[in-house]
Enzyme design. Sequence first.
Site, PDB file in Angstrom:
ATOM      1  N   GLU A 122       0.856  -1.180   0.000  1.00  0.00           N
ATOM      2  CA  GLU A 122       0.000   0.000   0.000  1.00  0.00           C
ATOM      3  C   GLU A 122       0.899   1.239   0.000  1.00  0.00           C
ATOM      4  O   GLU A 122       1.868   1.279   0.744  1.00  0.00           O
ATOM      5  CB  GLU A 122      -0.909   0.028   1.234  1.00  0.00           C
ATOM      6  CG  GLU A 122      -1.929   1.156   1.141  1.00  0.00           C
ATOM      7  CD  GLU A 122      -2.910   1.181   2.318  1.00  0.00           C
ATOM      8  OE1 GLU A 122      -2.786   0.376   3.253  1.00  0.00           O
ATOM      9  OE2 GLU A 122      -3.787   2.040   2.286  1.00  0.00           O
ATOM     10  N   ALA A 255       1.646  -0.178  10.923  1.00  0.00           N
ATOM     11  CA  ALA A 255       1.328  -1.558  10.579  1.00  0.00           C
ATOM     12  C   ALA A 255       0.485  -1.588   9.315  1.00  0.00           C
ATOM     13  O   ALA A 255      -0.049  -0.567   8.891  1.00  0.00           O
ATOM     14  CB  ALA A 255       0.561  -2.225  11.717  1.00  0.00           C
ATOM     15  N   MET A 256       0.345  -2.804   8.740  1.00  0.00           N
ATOM     16  CA  MET A 256      -0.336  -2.934   7.454  1.00  0.00           C
ATOM     17  C   MET A 256      -1.202  -4.184   7.428  1.00  0.00           C
ATOM     18  O   MET A 256      -0.772  -5.267   7.810  1.00  0.00           O
ATOM     19  CB  MET A 256       0.727  -2.969   6.340  1.00  0.00           C
ATOM     20  CG  MET A 256       0.174  -3.192   4.956  1.00  0.00           C
ATOM     21  SD  MET A 256      -0.894  -1.807   4.452  1.00  0.00           S
ATOM     22  CE  MET A 256      -1.979  -2.653   3.312  1.00  0.00           C
ATOM     23  N   ASN A 258      -2.366  -6.385   5.256  1.00  0.00           N
ATOM     24  CA  ASN A 258      -2.368  -7.382   4.171  1.00  0.00           C
ATOM     25  C   ASN A 258      -3.226  -8.594   4.523  1.00  0.00           C
ATOM     26  O   ASN A 258      -3.169  -9.089   5.638  1.00  0.00           O
ATOM     27  CB  ASN A 258      -0.937  -7.867   3.925  1.00  0.00           C
ATOM     28  CG  ASN A 258       0.056  -6.749   3.941  1.00  0.00           C
ATOM     29  OD1 ASN A 258      -0.038  -5.834   3.149  1.00  0.00           O
ATOM     30  ND2 ASN A 258       0.993  -6.780   4.884  1.00  0.00           N
ATOM     31  N   HIS A 290      -6.995  -2.369  14.935  1.00  0.00           N
ATOM     32  CA  HIS A 290      -7.196  -1.607  13.697  1.00  0.00           C
ATOM     33  C   HIS A 290      -6.903  -2.474  12.466  1.00  0.00           C
ATOM     34  O   HIS A 290      -7.731  -2.586  11.562  1.00  0.00           O
ATOM     35  CB  HIS A 290      -6.293  -0.366  13.725  1.00  0.00           C
ATOM     36  CG  HIS A 290      -6.367   0.463  12.494  1.00  0.00           C
ATOM     37  ND1 HIS A 290      -7.139   1.595  12.400  1.00  0.00           N
ATOM     38  CD2 HIS A 290      -5.752   0.343  11.281  1.00  0.00           C
ATOM     39  CE1 HIS A 290      -7.005   2.122  11.200  1.00  0.00           C
ATOM     40  NE2 HIS A 290      -6.167   1.383  10.495  1.00  0.00           N
ATOM     41  N   GLU A 291      -5.743  -3.086  12.431  1.00  0.00           N
ATOM     42  CA  GLU A 291      -5.377  -3.873  11.241  1.00  0.00           C
ATOM     43  C   GLU A 291      -6.287  -5.081  11.105  1.00  0.00           C
ATOM     44  O   GLU A 291      -6.692  -5.450  10.000  1.00  0.00           O
ATOM     45  CB  GLU A 291      -3.907  -4.294  11.282  1.00  0.00           C
ATOM     46  CG  GLU A 291      -2.892  -3.166  11.472  1.00  0.00           C
ATOM     47  CD  GLU A 291      -3.081  -1.959  10.563  1.00  0.00           C
ATOM     48  OE1 GLU A 291      -3.680  -2.105   9.474  1.00  0.00           O
ATOM     49  OE2 GLU A 291      -2.645  -0.853  10.946  1.00  0.00           O
ATOM     50  N   GLU A 313     -10.008   3.861   5.977  1.00  0.00           N
ATOM     51  CA  GLU A 313      -9.214   4.317   7.129  1.00  0.00           C
ATOM     52  C   GLU A 313     -10.065   5.055   8.166  1.00  0.00           C
ATOM     53  O   GLU A 313      -9.948   4.800   9.359  1.00  0.00           O
ATOM     54  CB  GLU A 313      -8.024   5.166   6.670  1.00  0.00           C
ATOM     55  CG  GLU A 313      -6.969   4.393   5.866  1.00  0.00           C
ATOM     56  CD  GLU A 313      -6.372   3.200   6.607  1.00  0.00           C
ATOM     57  OE1 GLU A 313      -6.579   3.067   7.826  1.00  0.00           O
ATOM     58  OE2 GLU A 313      -5.696   2.377   5.945  1.00  0.00           O
TER      59      GLU A 313
HETATM   60  N1  BES Z   1      -3.214   0.802   5.798  1.00  0.00           N
HETATM   61  C1  BES Z   1      -2.486   1.459   6.821  1.00  0.00           C
HETATM   62  C2  BES Z   1      -1.008   1.370   6.638  1.00  0.00           C
HETATM   63  C3  BES Z   1      -0.424   2.206   5.532  1.00  0.00           C
HETATM   64  C4  BES Z   1      -0.473   3.552   5.577  1.00  0.00           C
HETATM   65  C5  BES Z   1       0.191   1.650   4.471  1.00  0.00           C
HETATM   66  C6  BES Z   1       0.104   4.319   4.552  1.00  0.00           C
HETATM   67  C7  BES Z   1       0.726   2.394   3.451  1.00  0.00           C
HETATM   68  C8  BES Z   1       0.697   3.743   3.497  1.00  0.00           C
HETATM   69  C9  BES Z   1      -2.821   0.888   8.184  1.00  0.00           C
HETATM   70  O1  BES Z   1      -4.056   0.287   8.286  1.00  0.00           O
HETATM   71  C10 BES Z   1      -2.832   2.032   9.138  1.00  0.00           C
HETATM   72  O2  BES Z   1      -3.688   2.852   9.039  1.00  0.00           O
HETATM   73  N2  BES Z   1      -1.865   2.093  10.043  1.00  0.00           N
HETATM   74  C11 BES Z   1      -1.682   3.191  10.944  1.00  0.00           C
HETATM   75  C12 BES Z   1      -2.046   2.853  12.362  1.00  0.00           C
HETATM   76  C13 BES Z   1      -3.488   2.846  12.670  1.00  0.00           C
HETATM   77  C14 BES Z   1      -3.731   2.388  14.093  1.00  0.00           C
HETATM   78  C15 BES Z   1      -4.143   4.179  12.452  1.00  0.00           C
HETATM   79  C16 BES Z   1      -0.206   3.511  10.893  1.00  0.00           C
HETATM   80  O3  BES Z   1       0.542   2.739  10.314  1.00  0.00           O
HETATM   81  O4  BES Z   1       0.182   4.539  11.445  1.00  0.00           O
HETATM   82 ZN    ZN Z   2      -5.680   1.568   8.555  1.00  0.00          ZN
END
Ligand code: BES
Ligand code: ZN
Length: 850
Positions: A122, A255-256, A258, A290-291, A313
Amino acid sequence: MRDAAPQTIFLKDYTPFGYIVQDVHLTFKLAPRATRVISRIRFAPNPGADNKTFFLHGEQLDLKWAKINGAQIKPAITPEGLSTDVPEGAFTFECEVEISPETNTALEGLYMSGGMYCTQCEAEGFRKITYYPDRPDVMSTFTVRVEGPHPVLLSNGNPATSGEHFAEWHDPWPKPAYLFALVAGDLIAHPDRFTTMSGKDVELNIYVRKGDEDKCAFGMEALKKSMVWDEKVYGREYDLDIFNIVAVDDFNMGAMENKGLNVFNSSCVLASPETSTDANFERIEAIIAHEYFHNWTGNRITCRDWFQLCLKEGLTVYRDSQFTSDMRSASVKRISDVIDLRGRQFAEDGGPLAHPVRPDRFVEINNFYTATVYEKGAEVIGMLKTLVGDDAYAKALDLYFERHDGDAATIEDWLQVFEDVTGRNLKRFKRWYTSAGTPQLSVKESFKNGRYKLTFRQETPPTPGQPQKKPRVIPIAVGLLDESGAEVLPTQILEMTKRQQSFKWEGLASKPVPSILRGFSAPVILKRYTDDDERAFLLAHDTDPFNRWEAGRELAKSTLLNMIEDGASPDTRYLDGMLAVLRDDALDPATRALMLGLPSQSELAQTLADKGVVPDPQAIYEAVQTLNLAMAQHMQDTLPRIYAQCQVEGPYSPDAEPAGKRELAIATLGLGSRLDGGKAAKDQFASADNMTLQISALAILLRQKVGDTELDQFYAQWKHDRLVMDKWFGLQVGAAVPEDAAYIAEKLTQHPDFDHKNPNRFRATLGALAAHHAGFHHISGRGYTLLADWLITLDPINPQTTARMCAAFQTWKRYDPKRQEMILAEVDRILAQPNLSRDTAEMLSRIRAA
Ligand code: BES
Ligand code: ZN
């Protein structure tokens, strides 16, 4: 190679891809500098699309060969991708590319971290792995074969065959390429199992590097709690035989999600009492949730295009905050979320980077994973729920899952389910998604013959590209109190739809005191010119925990602004009010700790700027020190008693209750240290058996400038633990006096343990500098220069992390001409670098354009 003029992508230009992908087979032959990726993709014409141009994204790929229906082809290759003529009807595309994970420092695509392979796709990272229509509306099932000597070889979905040096995975759920993942390494599993509500048995694993096995238990419990919660609250159960989480040390984000293979920054999953603070535990629980929640809001229902990012998101942040409210204290979570929203999102919305929750244009999508898309996106969902009610919200979500499972959806789809369930017209409400900026809500009141009237007016300042603002639908939660503090009107939701609107109540015996915007029912700036006596009254009596906190916060702001602007002394109403809070055993310790905290210095600067006063960071810093000292003196007799009351007996637990006690203990210790020179903090440091107590004591000692010995002791104890060392780096900058902050940060960047290629270490050090308001904005300009130097160094290595940290410069317009000039000189110096990344160039030119 990069385009001279980066292209802007517009929402209005959306067109579907000309082909659907029926299935994807990938084979990875892993090698650090020469990984081979062989793909076989079955395409068929998309009946819903007119444009049949065949273009596959692909960047930094070395194409070895390509075939269509088994016959070699010679496609046209550009830095962005591949095009070729294709047959009419369905066909199979195959190719082989070579990539170099070891030299991939951008941490996007397939890369290496501490000897292991991992991916981050992503938003648009899959195109650095192979040629593919790398867009979220192209969904397909994936079968993946991973070949390598590593004991652990993982990908999405369910495990299929495996043998010596290979493993095959099949993901039966169609997904976009951004959810693809692969992990290979010498990893250790922390295993567990979960039975879903329909009785399906799921294997769970957290994979970590050797030495981290003892830091997985908490994350695993958080995962199981999340799985139960999503079944109970949203009726959503897990849909594969296995769910894997992998911890990696080098990761741009937290985190991600996948599919079936979440990849986590190790700082967001590894936890132990000795190395993690209470705040770390809470964050880990929230991010795992969240993930996991993305499995339904993001993966099963994904986004049609990246403009719809808030669809997954905003909703998933909203869901994880509901989860945390249920697991811990709802009012504490609400207050913390609002502190965060005001600190980050309001700053963004009020500056040059302001954009709608659903943007309508971007240059680099990575720059739009913002507080606005995430936090304001979650607030918008909270408002929607407030407006339609809990039952209708639940029905709308059921309909959303039923109608859109398997889809790549839009904000229009999302709002449509609410319209269908409630019969409401949400056209006006939609402005929250399409219009940027924080509405300012002013209030006037009148009382005559038992009739009480509140008149609200909303005004949203212009934002880049949006000079005129239409009124929004604003849910205003209001309660009325009488002069004894009794509630004459319990919380009621006023629905404001016009620019100006009045609400009346009849038959009141006396003029009530209003409690407005309870629970922070809308992300607006409430402008209410009330006096401090009324604030003190609400601080003592409001039945809404959020507004009680808010009253204290308003009083704190008011006294601080008087101190800063007029040299006033700390207001006794505030000091008395806070003493009463400290002693109020009916309030839980966590809430008391939150109430004792002062607004951030950056928030104070913003408040001054909003009033047309140019903020002086040093003066703000000094006022905060003075007020803290006055609080300590005023509470002198009570502090030790509360500190003693808040000691937690028995083994460490990260639960909300003991954590709240520790928080209040630490708050009293911090205030007390301004009188005892750090004596009690030294004792706490010496006896601490957990990181929360140890590091809080150290921070207090450093701030009192009496912590050198303890700092060295801490280093000696923890130098082998990289996550604790991140704290060690950040702490020293954070605790510095303003004139030292940049010097200390600079010295730390020369420390042998500083590694600018590791995003956690980079952020711990330079992010801490940017977060130190008076230090970063010190009039010497050293902070600006140091940050710019490092952004220039990091940009060619890791554009994504560089670009995100450019946001430190977004508030330049608030400050005096000298600071403005210094900041802009640094911004221009970075912009003048040859081959600046598209990410950083976009951020800085937007900041510059203000
Ligand atoms: N999908 C995102 C991770 C992401 C963000 C991948 C930008 C690529 C580019 C993931 O679900 C996410 O939102 N992570 C947040 C933490 C969450 C608790 C809000 C992060 O990584 O800060
Ligand atoms: Zn997210």
